[in-house]
Design an enzyme around this catalytic site. Structure first.
Site, PDB file in Angstrom:
ATOM      1  N   ASP A  27       0.816  -1.218   0.000  1.00  0.00           N
ATOM      2  CA  ASP A  27       0.000   0.000   0.000  1.00  0.00           C
ATOM      3  C   ASP A  27       0.853   1.274   0.000  1.00  0.00           C
ATOM      4  OD1 ASP A  27      -2.351   1.435   0.008  1.00  0.00           O
ATOM      5  OD2 ASP A  27      -2.608   1.330   2.184  1.00  0.00           O
ATOM      6  N   ASN A  29       1.119   3.424  -2.934  1.00  0.00           N
ATOM      7  CA  ASN A  29       1.602   3.826  -4.267  1.00  0.00           C
ATOM      8  C   ASN A  29       1.080   5.204  -4.673  1.00  0.00           C
ATOM      9  OD1 ASN A  29       2.622   1.264  -4.347  1.00  0.00           O
ATOM     10  ND2 ASN A  29       1.139   0.467  -5.829  1.00  0.00           N
ATOM     11  N   ASN A  75     -11.027  -2.820  -4.808  1.00  0.00           N
ATOM     12  CA  ASN A  75     -10.274  -1.862  -5.625  1.00  0.00           C
ATOM     13  C   ASN A  75     -10.938  -1.536  -6.969  1.00  0.00           C
ATOM     14  OD1 ASN A  75      -7.036  -2.973  -4.381  1.00  0.00           O
ATOM     15  ND2 ASN A  75      -8.214  -1.174  -3.778  1.00  0.00           N
ATOM     16  N   SER A 203      -7.762  -4.374   5.768  1.00  0.00           N
ATOM     17  CA  SER A 203      -8.425  -4.153   4.471  1.00  0.00           C
ATOM     18  C   SER A 203      -8.769  -5.478   3.759  1.00  0.00           C
ATOM     19  CB  SER A 203      -7.560  -3.262   3.566  1.00  0.00           C
ATOM     20  OG  SER A 203      -7.323  -2.014   4.173  1.00  0.00           O
TER      21      SER A 203
HETATM   22  C1  IPE Z   1      -5.324  -2.603   0.287  1.00  0.00           C
HETATM   23  O1  IPE Z   1      -5.042  -1.268   0.075  1.00  0.00           O
HETATM   24  C2  IPE Z   1      -5.297  -3.358  -1.007  1.00  0.00           C
HETATM   25  C3  IPE Z   1      -4.002  -3.465  -1.658  1.00  0.00           C
HETATM   26  C4  IPE Z   1      -2.877  -2.978  -1.253  1.00  0.00           C
HETATM   27  C5  IPE Z   1      -4.015  -4.226  -2.873  1.00  0.00           C
HETATM   28  P1  IPE Z   1      -6.197  -0.177  -0.107  1.00  0.00           P
HETATM   29  O2  IPE Z   1      -5.523   1.113  -0.365  1.00  0.00           O
HETATM   30  O3  IPE Z   1      -7.178  -0.641  -1.111  1.00  0.00           O
HETATM   31  O4  IPE Z   1      -6.905  -0.206   1.320  1.00  0.00           O
HETATM   32  P2  IPE Z   1      -7.762   0.904   2.071  1.00  0.00           P
HETATM   33  O5  IPE Z   1      -8.797   1.398   1.105  1.00  0.00           O
HETATM   34  O6  IPE Z   1      -6.824   1.988   2.469  1.00  0.00           O
HETATM   35  O7  IPE Z   1      -8.318   0.210   3.253  1.00  0.00           O
HETATM   36  C1  IPE Z   2      -1.766   0.210  -3.246  1.00  0.00           C
HETATM   37  O1  IPE Z   2      -1.527   1.576  -3.294  1.00  0.00           O
HETATM   38  C2  IPE Z   2      -2.085  -0.369  -4.598  1.00  0.00           C
HETATM   39  C3  IPE Z   2      -3.473  -0.832  -4.747  1.00  0.00           C
HETATM   40  C4  IPE Z   2      -4.379  -0.787  -3.821  1.00  0.00           C
HETATM   41  C5  IPE Z   2      -3.840  -1.392  -6.037  1.00  0.00           C
HETATM   42  P1  IPE Z   2      -2.697   2.639  -3.263  1.00  0.00           P
HETATM   43  O2  IPE Z   2      -3.108   2.937  -4.652  1.00  0.00           O
HETATM   44  O3  IPE Z   2      -3.791   2.225  -2.356  1.00  0.00           O
HETATM   45  O4  IPE Z   2      -1.952   3.897  -2.660  1.00  0.00           O
HETATM   46  P2  IPE Z   2      -2.551   4.956  -1.636  1.00  0.00           P
HETATM   47  O5  IPE Z   2      -3.025   4.194  -0.456  1.00  0.00           O
HETATM   48  O6  IPE Z   2      -3.662   5.666  -2.344  1.00  0.00           O
HETATM   49  O7  IPE Z   2      -1.395   5.866  -1.320  1.00  0.00           O
HETATM   50 MG    MG Z   3      -4.129   2.478  -0.374  1.00  0.00          MG
END
Ligand code: IPE
Ligand code: IPE
Ligand code: MG
Length: 247
Positions: A27, A29, A75, A203
């Protein structure tokens, strides 16, 4: 003073006693990209690159199992453009993984409902799984369209079906049998679950399997989570006392 003396603040990892199975929620990115004034998709590209680096390192140090959360059942709520970019990165990753399989020798599995992916991506996942079956070193499980609740619902339905067909006894369902209905069938539970990015939640990740996992949270964003961060997580794990309900 010896030349290679370890710095005092460097994590001390006992490589002879690694956790058997590490799971990572990749998480942060999006925030990594935002901090640099880049589009979120650039963060996903950096995250995918880091996954490659960390997975290779885990194999090199002799880890048995690495499970990563790449895309959750929730997602899909994200803008279509972002979902499309993540799927594009997945395709690129799988094509490269297939090409370099002989060199990397990593066994790859997928946890999640792959039926929601495009036929092309499904086929690539299938190929990756099939070709890498013969390797028996490190196993990397990629969670794609994965949700812990979805996994448990599927298990409940499959078990009910087996009961109706007379293949299972409704009065006897053990912990072990239940495990056989999950995507993670045959894989030991994670010993250590790592979540970067500062969020303190699961999550919907490995709800059943993480019953007795040790957790490690850090504010570092996934694209910046390097081998030193991994050492910190492993060292923290090694300093804990796991009791599993005993004394
Ligand atoms: C969890 O991260 C899923 C992945 C890293 C693939 P999210 O960014 O989707 O989780 P929440 O929304 O912060 O709980
Ligand atoms: C994790 O990074 C990747 C996925 C959930 C696919 P995020 O895209 O959730 O990154 P943040 O949490 O918004 O920084
Ligand atoms: Mg995230």
């Amino acid at each position: 003073m010896p030349l290679f003396k370890k710095k005092a603040n460097e994590p001390q990892v006992d490589f002879q006693n690694l956790p058997r199975h590490i799971a990572i929620i990749m998480d942060g990115n999006g925030r990594w990209a935002k901090k640099r004034g880049l589009p979120r998709t650039a963060g996903h590209a950096a995250g995918a690159e880091n996954f490659r680096t960390i997975a290779t390192y885990c194999k090199d140090i002799g880890l048995d199992y690495l499970t990563v959360y790449a895309f959750s059942t929730e997602n899909w709520k994200r803008p279509q453009e972002e979902v499309g970019a993540i799927m594009g990165l997945l395709k690129k990753y799988l094509l490269e993984a297939i090409e370099q399989m002989e060199r990397d020798k990593v066994k790859m599995e997928f946890f999640g409902d792959l039926s929601a992916l495009t036929p092309e991506l499904r086929e690539l996942c299938e190929q990756t799984r099939e070709i890498s079956k013969r390797y028996d070193g490190c196993q990397v499980n990629i969670c794609l369209n994965y949700g812990g609740r979805d996994e448990l619902l599927r298990a409940a339905k499959a078990y009910a079906h087996d009961c109706m067909e007379g293949r299972a006894d409704p009065n006897h369902l053990t912990d072990e049998q239940m495990g056989g209905y999950l995507f993670s069938k045959g894989v030991p539970d994670p010993d250590l679950v790592i979540r970067p990015s500062g969020e303190l939640r699961l999550s919907n990740f490995l709800l059943w399997q993480s019953a007795y996992a040790e957790f490690y949270f850090t504010d570092v964003l996934w694209p910046d989570f390097d081998k030193n961060e991994l050492h910190r997580a492993i060292a923290a794990f090694q300093s804990r006392s796991r009791r599993f309900g005993g004394v």
